[in-house]
Design a protein around this motif. Structure first.
Motif, short mmCIF file in Angstrom:
data_model
loop_
_atom_site.label_atom_id
_atom_site.label_comp_id
_atom_site.label_asym_id
_atom_site.label_seq_id
_atom_site.Cartn_x
_atom_site.Cartn_y
_atom_site.Cartn_z
N LEU A 34 0.82 -1.21 0.00
CA LEU A 34 0.00 0.00 0.00
C LEU A 34 0.86 1.27 0.00
N GLY A 35 2.16 1.10 -0.10
CA GLY A 35 3.06 2.25 -0.09
C GLY A 35 3.12 2.95 -1.43
N GLY A 36 3.53 4.22 -1.40
CA GLY A 36 3.83 4.96 -2.61
C GLY A 36 2.66 5.33 -3.48
N ALA A 37 1.44 5.35 -2.93
CA ALA A 37 0.27 5.68 -3.76
C ALA A 37 0.20 7.17 -4.07
N THR A 38 0.79 7.99 -3.21
CA THR A 38 0.83 9.43 -3.45
C THR A 38 2.28 9.90 -3.33
N LEU A 39 2.53 11.10 -3.78
CA LEU A 39 3.89 11.66 -3.77
C LEU A 39 3.90 12.94 -2.96
N ILE A 40 4.84 13.03 -2.00
CA ILE A 40 5.00 14.29 -1.27
C ILE A 40 6.47 14.70 -1.30
N ARG A 41 6.67 16.02 -1.30
CA ARG A 41 8.00 16.59 -1.20
C ARG A 41 8.01 17.49 0.03
N THR A 42 9.03 17.34 0.84
CA THR A 42 9.07 18.11 2.08
C THR A 42 10.50 18.55 2.36
N HIS A 43 10.62 19.65 3.09
CA HIS A 43 11.93 20.18 3.47
C HIS A 43 12.03 20.19 4.98
#
Length: 364
Positions: free
Chosen positions: A253-262
């Protein structure tokens, strides 16, 4: 057919058989990411002067020790608790009760605010030191060593327990206190969601039967791309993780969406890789299952361990992590309310290897 056996110890001595006859209910709960808890309700006696008394009177004082042990077959669970609340229910001429609630010994570590700088000390050394100060044995997994003062000289401002929770989170560790082979132990380490199962729960039309509810958040799993500023430099630390590691079934169920964070220098992280993996793998636990066991031959289930579920079909059958167990024991019987979580679907073989970073699935 295993029977449930309960031992309650107050003021260093177990309740007698006569005192146990006056116990109306016992509830114990162990839960991933939360302190273990106990609640004991006993009937009270009185005399002509209305002097109400019970076998739990000694616990009506702050953080007084008592233990609850529940056993079935060869498996047992023991909670070394400290009293945190008391509640009376008076019914003259009827059943009057006293209920005492307690928490595990983490409550001792959460009562005093501390200001302290841990100069050049690794997180694992801090955990080992703090557990020892409270007389606890320790199971501590090693953490990186280095010279980065922002990473390796953390400043404590809060209780010892709250401080350790922060360190556990940034390492992707679970933090809890439990009795291991009769020794009360502080645990600061990863949980392995693909470890061997403690047993099989045959639900549906299996011998354990009973209703069950399941839900899956199909888009909860995140692929994380993280950038971290290295403290004291102009450099950046970059890492990515798909969140599919340590899958508990063939359909992650991993990696279904993409996020970028700092993560700025002020954020307490060890490094971009550790943080990205922790965030991604934690988010993948999008499947949950709830059921209550009451069958006479049910096993004693423990939290923070895995179980195999069977009887619910090829999508839900397979390895699950036990997030919580609540035992309720009354003269009428014993039930176990279970909360299970999973980072994959399907009953095929799970992913190999240990858990890279499951921050105790606390956020789930």
């Amino acid at each position: 057919m295993p029977d449930t056996r309960t031992v309650i110890t107050v003021a260093g001595a177990p309740l007698t058989a006569k005192q146990l006859d006056l116990v109306r209910s016992v509830s114990v709960e162990e839960s991933l990411g939360s302190p273990d808890k106990a609640s004991v309700t006993v009937a009270m006696d009185t005399d002509n002067n209305s002097a109400w008394h019970s076998s739990l009177d000694a616990l009506v004082a702050p953080a007084t020790p008592f233990t609850v042990r529940v056993s079935r077959g060869d498996t047992s669970y023991e909670l070394d608790a400290r009293s945190v609340s008391a509640n009376w229910n008076f019914t003259p001429g009827g059943l009057s009760t006293l209920t005492v609630e307690g928490m595990d010994r983490s409550v001792e570590m959460d009562r005093r605010d501390v200001q302290r700088l841990w100069q050049d000390t690794t997180d694992s050394t801090i955990a080992q030191t703090l557990f020892g100060q409270y007389g606890l044995a320790a199971r501590v997994e090693s953490t990186p060593a280095g010279t980065d003062s922002a990473t390796y000289s953390p400043q404590q401002s809060g209780t010892d327990w709250a401080f350790l929770r922060g360190l556990a989170g940034r390492n992707g560790f679970d933090l809890h206190v439990e009795s291991i082979d009769g020794v009360v132990t502080g645990v600061f380490r990863r949980i392995n969601p693909t470890a061997a199962a403690q047993g099989t729960l045959r639900l549906g039309y299996g011998e354990l039967g009973g209703p069950a509810t399941a839900s899956v958040q199909l888009l909860a799993g995140q692929e994380v791309h993280l950038t971290r500023t290295v403290p004291g430099t102009t450099d950046t630390d970059v890492a990515s993780d798909p969140g599919t590691g340590n899958a508990m079934g063939p359909r992650s169920l991993g990696g279904a969406t993409l996020i970028r964070t700092h993560a700025a220098a002020g954020i307490s992280v060890l490094d971009a890789r550790t943080t990205a993996t922790a965030m991604a793998e934690r988010s993948a636990f999008g499947a949950s299952l709830a059921t209550t066991l009451t069958a006479p031959d049910m096993p004693l289930v423990r939290a923070r361990r895995t179980v195999t579920v069977a009887g619910l079909g090829p999508t839900l059958d397979g390895l699950w992590l036990v997030k919580s167990v609540r035992h309720t024991i009354t003269p009428g019987g014993h039930s176990q309310a279970l909360g299970l979580i999973r980072n994959a679907l399907g009953s095929g073989p799970a992913g190999a290897g240990g858990l890279a970073a499951l921050a105790a699935a606390v956020a789930l």
